[in-house]
Design an enzyme around this catalytic site. Structure first.
Site, PDB file in Angstrom:
ATOM      1  N   GLN A  31     -36.576  48.072  66.675  1.00 11.85           N
ATOM      2  CA  GLN A  31     -36.206  48.805  65.467  1.00 11.85           C
ATOM      3  C   GLN A  31     -36.521  47.996  64.212  1.00 11.85           C
ATOM      4  OE1 GLN A  31     -32.024  49.405  66.358  1.00 11.85           O
ATOM      5  NE2 GLN A  31     -31.997  47.374  67.261  1.00 11.85           N
ATOM      6  N   HIS A  62     -14.417  47.685  62.652  1.00  6.15           N
ATOM      7  CA  HIS A  62     -14.234  46.795  63.796  1.00  6.15           C
ATOM      8  C   HIS A  62     -12.786  46.752  64.257  1.00  6.15           C
ATOM      9  CE1 HIS A  62     -18.143  44.743  62.404  1.00  6.15           C
ATOM     10  NE2 HIS A  62     -18.389  45.462  63.484  1.00  6.15           N
ATOM     11  N   ASP A  86     -23.623  42.624  65.878  1.00  5.47           N
ATOM     12  CA  ASP A  86     -23.162  41.837  64.734  1.00  5.47           C
ATOM     13  C   ASP A  86     -21.971  40.952  65.078  1.00  5.47           C
ATOM     14  OD1 ASP A  86     -20.695  43.400  64.398  1.00  5.47           O
ATOM     15  OD2 ASP A  86     -21.949  44.951  63.503  1.00  5.47           O
ATOM     16  N   GLU A 106     -26.102  43.836  74.709  1.00  8.79           N
ATOM     17  CA  GLU A 106     -26.832  44.185  73.490  1.00  8.79           C
ATOM     18  C   GLU A 106     -28.317  44.252  73.824  1.00  8.79           C
ATOM     19  OE1 GLU A 106     -28.511  45.086  70.166  1.00  8.79           O
ATOM     20  OE2 GLU A 106     -26.314  44.953  70.092  1.00  8.79           O
ATOM     21  N   ASP A 138     -30.462  46.876  78.311  1.00 13.25           N
ATOM     22  CA  ASP A 138     -30.173  48.255  77.944  1.00 13.25           C
ATOM     23  C   ASP A 138     -28.774  48.625  78.432  1.00 13.25           C
ATOM     24  OD1 ASP A 138     -30.255  51.276  79.074  1.00 13.25           O
ATOM     25  OD2 ASP A 138     -31.429  51.125  77.238  1.00 13.25           O
ATOM     26  N   GLY A 139     -27.958  49.181  77.542  1.00 11.79           N
ATOM     27  CA  GLY A 139     -26.573  49.478  77.881  1.00 11.79           C
ATOM     28  C   GLY A 139     -26.423  50.504  78.989  1.00 11.79           C
ATOM     29  N   ASP A 156     -20.240  50.250  70.736  1.00  8.57           N
ATOM     30  CA  ASP A 156     -20.510  50.084  69.306  1.00  8.57           C
ATOM     31  C   ASP A 156     -22.000  50.279  69.096  1.00  8.57           C
ATOM     32  OD1 ASP A 156     -20.606  49.401  66.648  1.00  8.57           O
ATOM     33  OD2 ASP A 156     -20.265  47.265  66.965  1.00  8.57           O
ATOM     34  N   SER A 157     -22.419  51.534  69.104  1.00  8.70           N
ATOM     35  CA  SER A 157     -23.841  51.853  69.070  1.00  8.70           C
ATOM     36  C   SER A 157     -24.280  52.274  67.677  1.00  8.70           C
ATOM     37  CB  SER A 157     -24.132  53.000  70.043  1.00  8.70           C
ATOM     38  OG  SER A 157     -23.505  54.190  69.583  1.00  8.70           O
ATOM     39  N   ASP A 159     -26.455  55.303  65.549  1.00 11.10           N
ATOM     40  CA  ASP A 159     -26.390  56.753  65.680  1.00 11.10           C
ATOM     41  C   ASP A 159     -27.336  57.222  66.784  1.00 11.10           C
ATOM     42  OD1 ASP A 159     -24.657  58.139  63.461  1.00 11.10           O
ATOM     43  OD2 ASP A 159     -25.563  56.385  62.529  1.00 11.10           O
TER      44      ASP A 159
END
Length: 285
Positions: A31, A62, A86, A106, A138-139, A156-157, A159
């Site tokens: 990305q 958070h 993060d 992650e 990959d989750g 915690d992805s 969109d």
């Protein structure tokens, strides 16, 4: 003329930020990532044109995505975090003294590296905690092939576009369900419900045959504009969502740390949703 960052999450509407200084910009393997300074929100990180986190308001998101499921569960020792590069969710999870193990998955190691460098207070050293198992993968693949069990799973992805899209599928949710202990809780980022009602309804429908109790809780995050953000809730223990405030308050007090947004009253109230959300989920209500 000063350069501005225009968020591109919605085609017909967006917010813009004055860029005081670009600290980092690059296309990773997955990305486009930019980190810049803004006088109002401090450092801001955006992925593929969408704001992910800022220095000034990260605590709202958070704290709520972490403490609501953990204090509701009350006895969680093993936690799985999907995404969250993060480090903010990881930081908040590790504040709970009973936590024995956290696996964090992650997909993009570059996000972690950049956030440790440019947002050190987000993780606050959490990646170095011996209780943490960091997996770069990959989750969806992880939860589908996972053999371990977790008391709480937090997704915690980004969109549901690009790399984050698969984290909103029935396959992912079913994988999470299978990875939960009895009475475990799944909590996921689910967008701003006024701006993204289809996303809300899709998650609700996909939870139907997976969790006995499916709902959402809300948080007001300034940089996630358009109304309150909804966070999805899935569990087979329907009592957890209805715990009285005094029980949550006792657990909060025993945990021995302070928060900036979350508190026991907010916890209980967060499950009360605006009527337009209730109508979206149940048109006959």
């Amino acid at each position: 003329m000063a350069k501005r960052f225009l968020e591109t999450l919605y085609r017909s509407y967006g917010q813009s930020f004055l860029i005081d200084e670009v600290l980092f910009e690059n296309r990773t393997d997955h990305q486009h990532l930019i980190i810049f300074e803004n006088s109002q929100f401090g450092r801001i990180m955006a992925l593929d044109g969408v704001v992910q986190t800022t220095q000034k308001d990260e605590f709202v998101y958070h704290e709520m995505l972490t403490h609501v499921p953990l204090f509701a569960h009350g006895h969680a020792k093993r936690v799985l975090i999907i995404g969250g590069g993060d480090g903010g969710i990881l930081r908040e999870v590790l504040r709970h003294p009973q936590i024995e193990h956290v696996t964090m998955v992650e997909i993009d190691s570059a996000v972690i590296d950049m956030c440790v460098k440019y947002f050190p207070d987000h993780s606050a050293g959490a990646f170095e905690d011996p209780r943490v198992n960091l997996v770069i993968a990959d989750g969806v693949d992880f939860v589908v092939n996972n053999q371990e069990k977790f008391d709480v799973i937090i997704s915690d992805s980004t969109d549901p576009e690009g790399p984050g899209e698969v984290l909103f599928t029935s396959r992912f949710y079913l994988g999470c369900k299978n990875a939960l202990t009895d009475g475990g809780v799944l909590a996921t980022q689910n967008g701003v419900c006024y701006m993204q009602p289809d996303e809300l309804l899709t998650t609700y429908n996909r939870f139907e045959n997976i969790f006995a109790d499916r709902w959402f809780f809300a948080a007001a995050v300034p940089t996630y504009v358009g109304g309150v953000m909804t966070l999805a809730w899935g569990t087979d223990n329907s009592e957890l969502r209805h715990l009285p405030q005094d029980i949550i308050a006792q657990r909060y007090q025993e945990a021995g740390f302070t928060t900036r947004y979350y508190n026991p009253a907010i916890h209980v109230a967060a499950f009360a949703l605006p009527q337009y959300v209730v109508n979206t989920l149940n048109p006959a209500a």
